[in-house]
Design an enzyme around this catalytic site. Structure first.
Site, PDB file in Angstrom:
ATOM      1  N   GLN A 206      45.917  43.487  38.701  1.00  0.00           N
ATOM      2  CA  GLN A 206      46.349  42.227  38.107  1.00  0.00           C
ATOM      3  C   GLN A 206      47.796  42.327  37.633  1.00  0.00           C
ATOM      4  OE1 GLN A 206      42.200  42.253  35.847  1.00  0.00           O
ATOM      5  NE2 GLN A 206      43.447  40.552  35.108  1.00  0.00           N
ATOM      6  N   PHE A 237      38.901  40.505  36.360  1.00  0.00           N
ATOM      7  CA  PHE A 237      38.261  40.195  35.073  1.00  0.00           C
ATOM      8  C   PHE A 237      38.871  40.972  33.905  1.00  0.00           C
ATOM      9  CE2 PHE A 237      34.927  39.579  38.387  1.00  0.00           C
ATOM     10  CZ  PHE A 237      34.885  38.203  38.325  1.00  0.00           C
ATOM     11  N   GLU A 241      43.880  45.276  34.760  1.00  0.00           N
ATOM     12  CA  GLU A 241      45.130  44.955  34.084  1.00  0.00           C
ATOM     13  C   GLU A 241      45.922  46.230  33.841  1.00  0.00           C
ATOM     14  OE1 GLU A 241      44.581  42.014  30.989  1.00  0.00           O
ATOM     15  OE2 GLU A 241      46.541  42.518  30.177  1.00  0.00           O
ATOM     16  N   ARG A 319      43.203  40.182  19.078  1.00  0.00           N
ATOM     17  CA  ARG A 319      42.691  38.897  19.561  1.00  0.00           C
ATOM     18  C   ARG A 319      41.299  38.601  19.006  1.00  0.00           C
ATOM     19  NH1 ARG A 319      43.901  34.662  23.451  1.00  0.00           N
ATOM     20  NH2 ARG A 319      45.914  35.541  23.960  1.00  0.00           N
ATOM     21  N   ARG A 351      37.897  39.597  30.311  1.00  0.00           N
ATOM     22  CA  ARG A 351      37.816  38.133  30.102  1.00  0.00           C
ATOM     23  C   ARG A 351      37.598  37.745  28.632  1.00  0.00           C
ATOM     24  NH1 ARG A 351      34.751  34.741  34.804  1.00  0.00           N
ATOM     25  NH2 ARG A 351      36.170  32.977  34.824  1.00  0.00           N
ATOM     26  N   PHE A 353      39.472  39.100  26.249  1.00  0.00           N
ATOM     27  CA  PHE A 353      40.387  40.077  25.675  1.00  0.00           C
ATOM     28  C   PHE A 353      40.113  40.329  24.188  1.00  0.00           C
ATOM     29  CE2 PHE A 353      44.705  41.818  24.880  1.00  0.00           C
ATOM     30  CZ  PHE A 353      44.887  42.569  26.016  1.00  0.00           C
ATOM     31  N   THR A 451      49.686  37.190  23.111  1.00  0.00           N
ATOM     32  CA  THR A 451      50.168  37.393  21.737  1.00  0.00           C
ATOM     33  C   THR A 451      51.362  38.345  21.721  1.00  0.00           C
ATOM     34  OG1 THR A 451      48.476  39.078  21.414  1.00  0.00           O
ATOM     35  CG2 THR A 451      47.961  36.840  20.691  1.00  0.00           C
ATOM     36  N   ALA A 520      45.263  36.702  30.243  1.00  0.00           N
ATOM     37  CA  ALA A 520      45.334  35.740  29.145  1.00  0.00           C
ATOM     38  C   ALA A 520      45.210  34.299  29.660  1.00  0.00           C
ATOM     39  CB  ALA A 520      46.625  35.921  28.334  1.00  0.00           C
ATOM     40  N   GLU A 722      39.491  32.156  30.828  1.00  0.00           N
ATOM     41  CA  GLU A 722      38.690  32.846  29.825  1.00  0.00           C
ATOM     42  C   GLU A 722      37.887  31.955  28.876  1.00  0.00           C
ATOM     43  OE1 GLU A 722      42.404  34.842  28.817  1.00  0.00           O
ATOM     44  OE2 GLU A 722      41.230  36.662  28.557  1.00  0.00           O
TER      45      GLU A 722
HETATM   46  N1  MTE Z   1      37.790  34.466  38.224  1.00  0.00           N
HETATM   47  C1  MTE Z   1      37.488  35.237  39.274  1.00  0.00           C
HETATM   48  N2  MTE Z   1      36.856  34.670  40.309  1.00  0.00           N
HETATM   49  N3  MTE Z   1      37.780  36.559  39.307  1.00  0.00           N
HETATM   50  C2  MTE Z   1      38.405  37.185  38.257  1.00  0.00           C
HETATM   51  O1  MTE Z   1      38.677  38.391  38.302  1.00  0.00           O
HETATM   52  N4  MTE Z   1      39.366  36.924  35.993  1.00  0.00           N
HETATM   53  C3  MTE Z   1      39.346  36.146  34.748  1.00  0.00           C
HETATM   54  C4  MTE Z   1      39.584  34.665  35.040  1.00  0.00           C
HETATM   55  N5  MTE Z   1      38.751  34.214  36.103  1.00  0.00           N
HETATM   56  C5  MTE Z   1      38.739  36.399  37.108  1.00  0.00           C
HETATM   57  C6  MTE Z   1      38.428  35.015  37.151  1.00  0.00           C
HETATM   58  C7  MTE Z   1      40.316  36.593  33.766  1.00  0.00           C
HETATM   59  S1  MTE Z   1      39.938  37.901  32.790  1.00  0.00           S
HETATM   60  C8  MTE Z   1      41.504  35.952  33.577  1.00  0.00           C
HETATM   61  S2  MTE Z   1      42.578  36.409  32.347  1.00  0.00           S
HETATM   62  C9  MTE Z   1      41.923  34.834  34.437  1.00  0.00           C
HETATM   63  O2  MTE Z   1      40.950  34.521  35.426  1.00  0.00           O
HETATM   64  C10 MTE Z   1      43.236  35.212  35.100  1.00  0.00           C
HETATM   65  O3  MTE Z   1      43.664  34.263  35.995  1.00  0.00           O
HETATM   66  P1  MTE Z   1      44.436  32.919  35.570  1.00  0.00           P
HETATM   67  O4  MTE Z   1      45.369  33.292  34.470  1.00  0.00           O
HETATM   68  O5  MTE Z   1      45.126  32.526  36.796  1.00  0.00           O
HETATM   69  O6  MTE Z   1      43.387  31.970  35.124  1.00  0.00           O
HETATM   70 MO1  MOS Z   2      41.994  38.582  31.505  1.00  0.00          MO
HETATM   71  S1  MOS Z   2      40.940  39.785  30.255  1.00  0.00           S
HETATM   72  O1  MOS Z   2      43.244  38.388  30.324  1.00  0.00           O
HETATM   73  O2  MOS Z   2      42.597  39.760  32.583  1.00  0.00           O
END
Ligand code: MTE
Ligand code: MOS
Length: 770
Positions: A206, A237, A241, A319, A351, A353, A451, A520, A722
């Site tokens: 990520q 998820f 990161e 957080r 997800r 955090f 943050t 985030a 999230e």
């Molecule tokens: N959705 C899918 N299908 N797969 C993922 O790994 N990660 C989640 C969320 N949705 C994830 C997901 C997490 S932890 C975050 S922070 C956000 O997607 C990141 O993507 P975005 O900032 O583009 O929403």
């Molecule tokens: Mo999502 S826990 O901020 O990658």
């Protein structure tokens, strides 16, 4: 008036994920699908067998002599043996001298095939001298274990005085479980050596920029020598990161040493054992309140199992505090974090955090008060929502100016028929049968922005080729969440061209530098804006060119769907681009964006860390078998706020997915370490994620389609990734209600999470059921 046909796939349109068909047909290319050059080597990690020990001796002769083995690395072979994402120098690539958790990488084998590398790791003889170890957070506190990073305190008002003056008080404690990410694609990295100090790494990450910087750091080469590429992840998820750096560093090092491509892909068991997860928490709270159920004071602490190193635990535990208020106003409040070191894998982003582990205490407090007063928990929630002046300041001194929680809840209460169904549940339970029911409404208010304020920046690169096709690149990464689709929609909309004209390309540090993690939930907020900025620069140049070329005012140049009107003339996008190219117009632009108006002073615990909030609510109904503790989720109704959705189809998918993933966290997904510090739930055989059959029989998910972000975010949308993860707290509370029914709701059952059937049964037994 003639109606213009709209472009296909513009913003605010339900558009399917750009790779949806490739995901299902298997054509989508993941890191492991990249064609391997001849001579590709494979790496595998040898893991610690002890939770905390000195390494007295390591005999790797048999490993080196095993078939196919080319090389074996130990800490001594790593030029700069650290991949700490926060510069704490506490995350060795390979353990040096001592191990701090069972499963920690100790050595790496490089072999001709993956199977040979993997088998060879089993031949190592490592002699340990055991040291005392602690795996549990409560034990860590008792043993006086240190914090892995500085704790945070948020405080507002005179808590002691407000607590003392409160007509009612109660104290509680809640254990909140961790969670494995269970991405379908595990960790993987693939390195190709280049000339001089150069190396290219394909990584399932990520955070490509961090992998780039870490690989550079480990190898001792500047960032400009390292290129990191990721087309997509099979889920991240948060688990990808900070964690990918270790894998990337090993293969980059081996690739440079041997001048061959090198790949690493741990088995699922090793991935689960050796990489960080969601932090489990031990939370303690005291709340003072009045007879109406209004909170007067909250004093709470949040202790987290951080594992052996800091990793992202500082920001994660921060957080938790930022979300411990959820949608509720606390007149006087003190919140402290305890980021505990433990001899377990270093926990990381997941997800929400840390937000979910804090927010659940806000919801538990509402539930507790409701049981103490014999009220419907919904009534207590409503009494405590953030309101106007005097009831609008958070524990971190940010004023809540955009709350729509009342409207969301009112609409959901009506659409889910909450009141009548709650009466029906109470009536059902009153009959005293074996199957008991529960229903609960819970809410979410989630702060959007990193943050770490400097992370709130993004870049993008847009090229328009002279055939009129568009190349889009941005700093975000695609992990299934549909980010690329949304950003492409924005670019298509700026140029008013059909979406299929915009080519989405792999994220690479060579095109957009110094990016933030896609995390985030801010991916589309940040990268959507950066891409819009790039596209608008090109569009402005096109307008200038066309106006001059055709001697019209600039406002006479209008981008209409797949057509540009220049005075009285209409040309296709292709024609305009061809003319512009011949007219030597620069058809490429780098875009940039930084979130305005945010600041955060951690030492003072004050600021405006969040640009805005996303809101949501859910009503869940469950049936519990009080003889076995087993349960089913019968019905779920969700109303969630994504502002003006960039893509309602993708956003709805995010809400559904987040709900089910959060439900797994709170119900069946249990991490269990034995007394040796060994994770015993390291495979789907022992770690139960929700199945398709666990989906609620009735699952009504709706976006609050009237919501518009009051801040000038990308097309007034809101982040979605999230926030909905926390909606299934309603499932936990519904289970709690069903359990409480066996003792006439006299007591809040205080279910810990995950509320496995075993835990539900224990609670029923404790309350005197059967
Ligand atoms: N959705 C899918 N299908 N797969 C993922 O790994 N990660 C989640 C969320 N949705 C994830 C997901 C997490 S932890 C975050 S922070 C956000 O997607 C990141 O993507 P975005 O900032 O583009 O929403
Ligand atoms: Mo999502 S826990 O901020 O990658």
């Amino acid at each position: 008036m003639r109606m213009e046909p709209a472009i296909r796939g513009g913003v605010h349109m339900a558009q399917r994920h750009d790779s949806a068909h490739k995901h299902v047909t298997g054509e989508a290319e993941y890191t492991d699908d990249i064609v391997e050059p001849v001579g590709t080597l494979h790496a595998y990690l040898g893991l610690s067998e002890r939770a905390h020990a000195e390494i007295v001796a390591m005999d790797l002769e048999a490993v080196r002599a095993a078939p196919g083995v080319v090389d074996v690395f130990t800490a001594a072979d790593i030029p700069h043996n650290d991949v700490s994402p926060v510069g704490k120098n506490d995350d060795p690539v390979l353990a040096a001298g001592k191990v701090e958790f069972l499963g920690q990488p100790v050595f790496a084998v490089i072999a001709e095939t993956r199977d040979e590398a993997r088998r060879a790791t089993k031949l190592a003889k490592v002699e340990y001298r055991d040291l005392p170890h602690v795996t549990d957070v409560a034990e860590a506190i008792e043993a006086g274990y240190p914090f892995v990073t500085d704790p945070l305190k948020l405080e507002r008002g005179d808590v002691a005085a407000a607590m003392a003056a409160a007509p009612r008080r109660l104290k509680g404690r809640m254990r909140v479980g961790g969670q494995d990410h269970f991405y379908l694609e595990g960790h993987i990295a693939f390195a190709l050596p280049g000339e001089d100090d150069e190396v290219t790494v394909y990584s399932s990450t990520q955070h490509p920029s961090e992998v780039q910087h870490m690989v550079g750091h480990v190898l001792g080469v500047p960032s400009n020598a390292v290129t990191v590429i990721v087309r997509r992840m099979g889920g991240g998820f948060g688990g990808k990161e900070s964690q990918p750096s270790l894998f990337a560093a090993i293969v980059a090092l081996a690739a440079k040493k041997w001048g061959r491509a090198v790949k690493i892909r741990p088995d699922r068991d090793d991935d689960m054992t050796a990489t960080g997860k969601r932090h489990d928490f031990l939370n303690e709270y005291e709340v003072g309140f009045d007879d109406e159920g209004r909170v007067l004071a909250v004093d709470a602490s949040f202790a987290a199992r951080c594992g052996f190193s800091a990793d992202l635990s500082g920001a994660v535990t921060d957080r938790a505090l930022f979300h411990a208020d959820n949608a509720y106003y606390y007149p006087a409040v003190r919140l402290v974090s305890k980021p505990m070191k433990t001899n377990t894998v270093s926990n990381t982003a997941f997800r929400g955090f840390g937000g979910p582990q804090g927010l659940i205490i806000g919801e538990r407090i509402m539930e507790e008060i409701a049981y103490a007063l014999g009220k419907d928990p919904l009534e207590v929630r409503r009494a405590n929502f953030y309101g106007g002046p005097g009831r609008d300041v958070t524990p971190y001194h940010q004023t809540v100016t955009d709350s729509i929680i009342d409207k969301v809840v009112d609409e959901l209460v009506a659409s889910s028929d909450y009141a009548a169904r709650r009466r029906a549940v109470l009536d059902w339970n009153a009959k005293g049968g074996v199957i008991r029911k529960g229903i609960a409404l819970s809410t979410v208010k989630f702060g959007i922005s990193f943050t770490a304020t400097w992370y709130n920046q993004a870049g993008a690169l847009v090229h328009v080729y002279n055939d009129g096709s568009i190349h889009l690149n941005h700093g975000g990464t695609e992990m299934g969440q549909g980010l690329n689709t949304k950003v492409a929609q924005v670019v298509a909309d700026v140029f008013q061209v059909d979406l299929d004209r915009v080519k989405i390309t792999a994220t690479t540090t060579a095109k957009v530098p110094n990016t933030s993690a896609t995390a985030a939930s801010s991916g589309s907020d940040l990268n959507g804006m950066a891409a819009q900025n790039a596209a608008e620069q090109i569009k402005d140049r096109l307008v200038d060119f066309a106006a001059e070329q055709h001697s019209v005012e600039k406002d006479q140049v209008v981008f209409e769907p797949n057509m540009i009107r220049i005075g009285n003339r209409r040309v296709s996008f292709d024609e305009l681009i061809r003319e512009a190219y011949l007219g030597r117009v620069h058809l490429s632009a780098a875009g940039f964006y930084k979130t305005p108006d945010i600041h955060w002073d951690r030492a003072a615990g004050k600021g405006r860390p969040f640009y805005y909030y996303a809101y949501g609510a859910a009503v869940s109904e469950v049936s519990v078998d009080t003889l076995t503790g087993e349960y089913v989720v019968d019905r779920v109704d969700v109303l969630h706020d994504v502002g003006r959705s960039l893509n309602p189809a993708v956003d709805k998918g995010q809400v559904e997915g987040a709900f089910i993933q959060g439900m797994g966290w709170l119900t069946t997904e249990e991490l269990w370490w034995d007394d040796k510090g060994r994770l015993r739930t390291h495979a789907p055989s022992t770690y139960k994620i929700p199945l398709a059959s666990d989906r609620p029989a009735i699952f009504n998910v709706k976006l609050a389609d009237w919501s518009v972000n009051r801040e000038a975010t990308i097309r007034r949308s809101k982040a979605v990734g999230e926030p909905p993860f926390m909606l299934p707290i309603s499932v936990l509370e519904a289970l709690s209600m069903a359990v409480a029914s066996v003792a006439d709701y006299r007591e809040c059952p205080r279910l810990d999470a995950p509320a496995t059937p075993e835990r539900v049964l224990a609670a029923i037994t404790r309350l005197g059921g059967w």
